[in-house]
Design a protein around this motif. Sequence first.
Motif, PDB file in Angstrom:
ATOM      1  N   GLU A 461       1.141  -1.226  -0.061  1.00  0.00           N
ATOM      2  CA  GLU A 461      -0.204  -0.004   0.292  1.00  0.00           C
ATOM      3  C   GLU A 461       0.880   1.464  -0.513  1.00  0.00           C
ATOM      4  N   LYS A 462       2.175   0.982   1.117  1.00  0.00           N
ATOM      5  CA  LYS A 462       3.305   2.323   1.044  1.00  0.00           C
ATOM      6  C   LYS A 462       3.091   3.092  -0.020  1.00  0.00           C
ATOM      7  N   ILE A 463       3.740   1.364  -1.135  1.00  0.00           N
ATOM      8  CA  ILE A 463       4.765   1.904  -2.008  1.00  0.00           C
ATOM      9  C   ILE A 463       3.471   2.249  -3.400  1.00  0.00           C
ATOM     10  N   ALA A 464       2.643   1.585  -3.531  1.00  0.00           N
ATOM     11  CA  ALA A 464       1.470   1.777  -4.447  1.00  0.00           C
ATOM     12  C   ALA A 464       1.037   3.365  -4.405  1.00  0.00           C
ATOM     13  N   LYS A 465       1.411   3.966  -3.125  1.00  0.00           N
ATOM     14  CA  LYS A 465       0.340   5.268  -2.793  1.00  0.00           C
ATOM     15  C   LYS A 465       1.356   6.312  -3.591  1.00  0.00           C
ATOM     16  N   LEU A 467       3.636   5.656  -5.824  1.00  0.00           N
ATOM     17  CA  LEU A 467       4.124   5.662  -7.234  1.00  0.00           C
ATOM     18  C   LEU A 467       2.395   6.129  -8.066  1.00  0.00           C
ATOM     19  N   GLY A 468       1.292   6.083  -7.276  1.00  0.00           N
ATOM     20  CA  GLY A 468       0.289   6.757  -7.766  1.00  0.00           C
ATOM     21  C   GLY A 468       0.021   5.276  -8.327  1.00  0.00           C
ATOM     22  N   ILE A 469      -0.033   4.178  -7.661  1.00  0.00           N
ATOM     23  CA  ILE A 469      -0.652   2.919  -8.719  1.00  0.00           C
ATOM     24  C   ILE A 469      -1.971   2.680  -7.804  1.00  0.00           C
ATOM     25  N   ASP A 470      -3.315   2.618  -8.071  1.00  0.00           N
ATOM     26  CA  ASP A 470      -4.523   2.342  -7.899  1.00  0.00           C
ATOM     27  C   ASP A 470      -4.619   0.884  -7.197  1.00  0.00           C
ATOM     28  N   GLU A 471      -4.559   0.406  -8.094  1.00  0.00           N
ATOM     29  CA  GLU A 471      -4.916  -1.235  -8.028  1.00  0.00           C
ATOM     30  C   GLU A 471      -3.852  -1.736  -7.804  1.00  0.00           C
ATOM     31  N   TYR A 472      -3.754  -2.860  -6.210  1.00  0.00           N
ATOM     32  CA  TYR A 472      -3.113  -3.668  -6.349  1.00  0.00           C
ATOM     33  C   TYR A 472      -3.356  -4.306  -5.625  1.00  0.00           C
ATOM     34  N   TYR A 473      -2.263  -5.537  -5.549  1.00  0.00           N
ATOM     35  CA  TYR A 473      -2.307  -6.631  -4.813  1.00  0.00           C
ATOM     36  C   TYR A 473      -1.267  -7.404  -4.052  1.00  0.00           C
ATOM     37  N   ALA A 474      -1.486  -7.904  -2.818  1.00  0.00           N
ATOM     38  CA  ALA A 474      -0.505  -8.645  -1.773  1.00  0.00           C
ATOM     39  C   ALA A 474      -0.684  -8.959  -1.268  1.00  0.00           C
ATOM     40  N   GLU A 475       0.454  -9.859  -0.943  1.00  0.00           N
ATOM     41  CA  GLU A 475       0.670 -11.120   0.206  1.00  0.00           C
ATOM     42  C   GLU A 475       0.348 -12.698  -1.361  1.00  0.00           C
ATOM     43  N   LEU A 476       0.224 -12.769  -2.073  1.00  0.00           N
ATOM     44  CA  LEU A 476       0.396 -13.890  -3.370  1.00  0.00           C
ATOM     45  C   LEU A 476       1.834 -14.768  -3.213  1.00  0.00           C
ATOM     46  N   LYS A 477       0.912 -16.082  -3.452  1.00  0.00           N
ATOM     47  CA  LYS A 477       1.764 -17.199  -3.909  1.00  0.00           C
ATOM     48  C   LYS A 477       1.497 -17.051  -5.328  1.00  0.00           C
ATOM     49  N   PRO A 478       3.066 -17.367  -6.295  1.00  0.00           N
ATOM     50  CA  PRO A 478       2.937 -17.309  -7.363  1.00  0.00           C
ATOM     51  C   PRO A 478       1.913 -17.981  -8.521  1.00  0.00           C
TER      52      PRO A 478
END
Length: 608
Positions: A461-465, A467-478
Amino acid sequence: MRELHDMKLYGYAIIAIGILGIIFHSLGLEFLDSYLLILIITILVVSLIFEILRRTISVNEAIVRTLMIFVGTVLYWFNLHLEGMLLLTVYGAAEILESVIERYAERRLKKLLEIIPRTVKVVKEGKVNIVDVNDVNEGDIVIVGRGERIPVDGVILDGEALIDESTITGEPRPKEIKLYDEVLAGGLVLTGAVKVKAIKPGSQSLVARTVELVEKYKKKKATIESTIQKFSRIYLSLMLVASAIAWIIIGYYKALIFIAVGCPSAFLVTIPATLLASVSVYSRKGIIVKGTKPIESASKTNVIAFDKTGTITLGRLELERIVLLRDSVSMDDILRYAASLEVYSSHPVAKAIIREAKKRNVKLLSASEVNEKPALGVEGKVLGKHIFIGKVSDSTKKKLNILAEELEGKVITELRIDGEPYAILIFSDILDPKSKAVIEQLKNMKFKVIMITGDKKVNAEKIAKQLGIDEYYAELKPEEKVRIIEKIKENRRNRVIMVGDGINDAPALAAANLGIAIGSLEAVGEAGDIVISRGSIDLVPFIVKFAKYSMRKVYENIAIILAAKLAAIVLSVIGFLPLWAAVALGDDGGALASLINIANILKSAYRS
C-alpha cells in the motif's frame, strides 16, 4: 559453409551477369540476352540444389528462389530475355541488400565482444601476469589502468576511477566508481586506475552472454512473419489465376505481368529483415529479445503488471533511519560501531549498514572478539567497548510502541553498548529512484498499471501510494499472481505485460502476453520473453515504444510493396510501362525501397 550462404555469392554473380547483359543489349548485341538469362537461371538452380544438400537454406528461402527460377524460365520461354534478366538481376540485388542488412545488424551486435580486451593483467602471488581473458577465473584480481577497458564483470577492490559504460548500458554519462562498486566488462577507464575482483569467469561476462542469448532466440518468429508466409502462398495462387484469366482476355504478354510482378519474394525478404533489425537495436541497449515474436506482442499491450520487490524497489534492504536512544552519541558514531562489526557478516542487514557507511564516508574502527550469532546478531569489542547489533530486546520494544504504525513491515535492529541500548536502526526495501518516472511515462502512454506482490499489504500500500498506482494485490503466492493475470486477460481487449525478477515471478511471466524479466542473466536468462540485463525498469517504456515503432515500419513496408505492385500492374496493363519497367518497379523495386527503409531504422537507432 553457412557463412558463404549468408554472403549470397550467387547474388553478386547474377548482378554482374545482369549488368553485362544490359550493356550488351544497349550495344545492339541482343542475341546474347538469351544465353545470359540461361546462365542466371542455371546459377540459381545450382545454388538452390547446393544449399538444399548442405542444409544451409530455409524452406521460405527455397520457395522464393524456386519462384524466381519459375518466373525467369517462363519469361525465357516467351522470348522476353531482357525482362527476365532484369527481373532476376534486381532479385539478386534485393537478396544482397537483405544479406548486408542482416550481417550489419549481426556485426553491430558481435562488435560488443570486440570491446573486451583479449589479454588481461592478473595479480597472482604478488606478481602481475598477462593472460588470455578466457583464462580469468572467478575470484581473480585484475589491474585496469587509464585508457584501458575493464575485461571482466567484477567488484572494485582498490582504487577509484571514472568509467564510460555507454557501449554496454547505453548510459551516456561517465560513472564514478570506488571501493566495492560493481563494474561490467567493456567499461572504459577515463581517469584513475583500479583493481577488479572477477565475479564471473572472463568468458561469461554480461556482454558475452547477451550475444549468446540473442543468437539462441533470434529464429523465434513473430506471428506476422508466419502470416506473411501463409499469405504469400495464397497471394501467389491468386496471381497465377489472374494471369490465366488475363491470358484469355488480353493475351499472354499482359498475363506475364501478373506472374513477374506478382511474385511474393519481396514480402518474404523484407518482413523478417525489419524485425531482425529491431532485435539488433534492442541488443545494443542490453535488452535480450527472444526472437521477433515478443516485439509484435509488446506493440499490442495496454495493461502492465509489476512485481514489487526487486522490480519497482531495489530488492535489497537499505538503512532508512537511525533513532538515537541516548544523546551522548551521534548517528555517525552509531553507524561507525555497527559497520565495524558488520563488515565481518554477509547478512542483508550487514550489507545495508556497510553501504550506508560507505555513502557517508564513515571510517571503520578495528574490532576484536567478533562473534555472529544466527538469528540474534553480531557482537564484539570496539575501542574497548562491548558492542552488540541485532535483535531488539523486549524492554526496547516497549519504548517503540509509539512508532508501531510507522515501523510495520520494516526490519528493525538494536545497537547496544556495554549492554545498554543506544539506538535502533530501521531498514526497508526502498523504491528504485527511476520507478516513479517510469510509471508516469506508462500512464501517459495510456497503460493501465497494476502491482502484484507477495509482500505484506502494508508495504504494498505504501509503495502504491508513492507511485500513484491505484490497483494493487498483496501477499500473493506465485500461482495467485497467475490467476490475477488470467483474470485480466478474460477481457479480450486486454493485452498484459508482466514485469518481474524472473525467479518466483516465472509463472506470471509465462502467463502474460509478454513477460519482461529484470535482473542478472544467471537468474532470469530463461525467464520471460524479454530480459533487461541491466536490472532496472527504466527501459520498459522504451521496449514498448520501439516495438510499436518497429511494427509500424513492418506495416509501412507491406504498404510500400503492395502499392508498388499495384502501380506496376495497372501501368503495365494499360500500356504505360513495358514489362521490364513493371518488374523493376513492382516486385524487386518495392523490396529494395523497403530494405532501404530498414537500413534507415538501424542507422537512426544506433546514432541515437
